[in-house]
Design a protein around this motif. Structure first.
Motif, short mmCIF file in Angstrom:
data_model
loop_
_atom_site.label_atom_id
_atom_site.label_comp_id
_atom_site.label_asym_id
_atom_site.label_seq_id
_atom_site.Cartn_x
_atom_site.Cartn_y
_atom_site.Cartn_z
N ASN A 1 0.83 -1.22 0.00
CA ASN A 1 0.00 0.00 0.00
C ASN A 1 0.85 1.25 0.00
N ARG A 2 1.93 1.23 0.75
CA ARG A 2 2.84 2.39 0.79
C ARG A 2 3.44 2.62 -0.60
N ALA A 3 3.86 1.55 -1.26
CA ALA A 3 4.42 1.68 -2.60
C ALA A 3 3.38 2.22 -3.58
N GLU A 4 2.15 1.74 -3.46
CA GLU A 4 1.07 2.24 -4.32
C GLU A 4 0.82 3.73 -4.08
N ALA A 5 0.94 4.16 -2.83
CA ALA A 5 0.75 5.59 -2.51
C ALA A 5 1.83 6.43 -3.18
N TYR A 6 3.08 5.97 -3.11
CA TYR A 6 4.17 6.69 -3.77
C TYR A 6 3.94 6.77 -5.28
N LEU A 7 3.53 5.66 -5.87
CA LEU A 7 3.27 5.64 -7.30
C LEU A 7 2.13 6.59 -7.68
N ALA A 8 1.07 6.57 -6.89
CA ALA A 8 -0.07 7.44 -7.17
C ALA A 8 0.34 8.91 -7.09
N LEU A 9 1.15 9.27 -6.09
CA LEU A 9 1.63 10.66 -5.99
C LEU A 9 2.46 11.04 -7.20
N ALA A 10 3.33 10.13 -7.63
CA ALA A 10 4.19 10.40 -8.78
C ALA A 10 3.36 10.59 -10.05
N GLU A 11 2.22 9.92 -10.11
CA GLU A 11 1.35 10.02 -11.28
C GLU A 11 0.32 11.14 -11.14
N GLU B 1 -2.06 11.35 -8.94
CA GLU B 1 -3.35 10.81 -8.48
C GLU B 1 -3.43 10.92 -6.96
N SER B 2 -3.62 12.14 -6.47
CA SER B 2 -3.55 12.42 -5.04
C SER B 2 -4.64 11.70 -4.24
N SER B 3 -5.83 11.60 -4.79
CA SER B 3 -6.90 10.89 -4.07
C SER B 3 -6.57 9.42 -3.90
N ASP B 4 -6.01 8.82 -4.95
CA ASP B 4 -5.59 7.42 -4.86
C ASP B 4 -4.47 7.27 -3.84
N ALA B 5 -3.54 8.21 -3.82
CA ALA B 5 -2.44 8.17 -2.87
C ALA B 5 -2.96 8.24 -1.44
N LEU B 6 -3.93 9.09 -1.22
CA LEU B 6 -4.52 9.22 0.12
C LEU B 6 -5.19 7.91 0.54
N ARG B 7 -5.91 7.29 -0.38
CA ARG B 7 -6.57 6.02 -0.10
C ARG B 7 -5.55 4.93 0.24
N GLU B 8 -4.48 4.85 -0.56
CA GLU B 8 -3.46 3.83 -0.33
C GLU B 8 -2.72 4.08 0.98
N THR B 9 -2.54 5.33 1.34
CA THR B 9 -1.89 5.66 2.61
C THR B 9 -2.76 5.21 3.77
N LEU B 10 -4.06 5.41 3.65
CA LEU B 10 -4.99 4.94 4.68
C LEU B 10 -4.94 3.42 4.79
N ASN B 11 -4.90 2.73 3.66
CA ASN B 11 -4.79 1.27 3.67
C ASN B 11 -3.48 0.82 4.31
N ALA C 1 0.16 14.21 3.98
CA ALA C 1 0.29 15.67 3.87
C ALA C 1 0.54 16.09 2.43
N THR C 2 1.38 15.35 1.73
CA THR C 2 1.69 15.67 0.33
C THR C 2 0.44 15.54 -0.54
N ALA C 3 -0.29 14.45 -0.35
CA ALA C 3 -1.51 14.25 -1.14
C ALA C 3 -2.53 15.34 -0.84
N LEU C 4 -2.71 15.65 0.43
CA LEU C 4 -3.69 16.69 0.81
C LEU C 4 -3.27 18.06 0.30
N LEU C 5 -1.98 18.35 0.32
CA LEU C 5 -1.47 19.61 -0.23
C LEU C 5 -1.81 19.69 -1.71
N GLN C 6 -1.59 18.61 -2.43
CA GLN C 6 -1.90 18.59 -3.86
C GLN C 6 -3.39 18.73 -4.12
N LEU C 7 -4.20 18.22 -3.19
CA LEU C 7 -5.66 18.34 -3.33
C LEU C 7 -6.18 19.69 -2.85
N GLY C 8 -5.32 20.48 -2.23
CA GLY C 8 -5.71 21.82 -1.79
C GLY C 8 -6.33 21.86 -0.40
#
Length: 168
Positions: free
Chosen positions: A23-33, A35-45, A78-85
């Motif tokens: 899940n952590r790896a998926e969060a990093y990938l989503a941020l790189a792409e 996809e901040s909402s996906d990153a947030l979801r994967e971080t929660l997982n 924090a990074t995902a939420l910053l990107q989401l505003g």
């Protein structure tokens, strides 16, 4: 690699640890792409898997209460939420990560706090956080070629420009 290991381990502690890693790896990938909402979801997982890992009692597959794992997930959030505003929630997670000060995540927390303040129009605060992050980089011997240094220098430059301080 985590997916392959996930199926081979008989202990719950190993499955939950590998689930956390996936899940952590998926969060990093989503941020790189972007996809901040996906990153947030994967971080929660990842948080759920980490909690399950810490609660497991069978075997020993890396059950540790390492603060850095929580700090890393806070930085990802924090990074995902910053990107989401969502600056208020991003600040909460960044401040949580700041507890691991002097680590890479503590430095990253200072950097994110500076970026939040910049977006809020609080330019002097943004500059202060960016300068603190730079100071921590120097104390931690971060290589001059590290992307982290370029990012902090960018944040300092943006803050100074926003403050109309072009003579530094």
């Amino acid at each position: 690699r985590a997916r392959a290991k996930f199926r081979r381990h008989e202990y719950e502690s190993c499955r939950t640890l590998n689930s956390y890693r996936m899940n952590r790896a998926e969060a990093y990938l989503a941020l790189a792409e972007g996809e901040s909402s996906d990153a947030l979801r994967e971080t929660l997982n990842a948080r759920k898997s980490l909690t399950a890992n810490r609660q497991s009692t069978d075997g020993d597959c890396g059950r540790r209460t390492a603060v850095w794992r929580d700090a890393e997930l806070d930085i990802l959030s924090a990074t995902a939420l910053l990107q989401l505003g969502d600056l208020n929630k991003a600040e909460t997670f960044a401040r949580n990560a700041q507890r691991s000060y002097r680590s890479v995540f503590g430095r990253k927390a200072l950097q994110i706090l500076g970026q939040i303040k910049l977006r809020q129009g609080r330019f002097q605060d943004a500059l202060s956080f960016a300068l603190m992050a730079k100071s921590e980089q120097l104390k931690s011997c971060v290589p001059f070629t590290a992307p982290e240094r370029a990012e902090v220098n960018r944040d300092i430059a943006l803050s100074l420009a926003a403050l109309n301080q072009f003579d530094h």
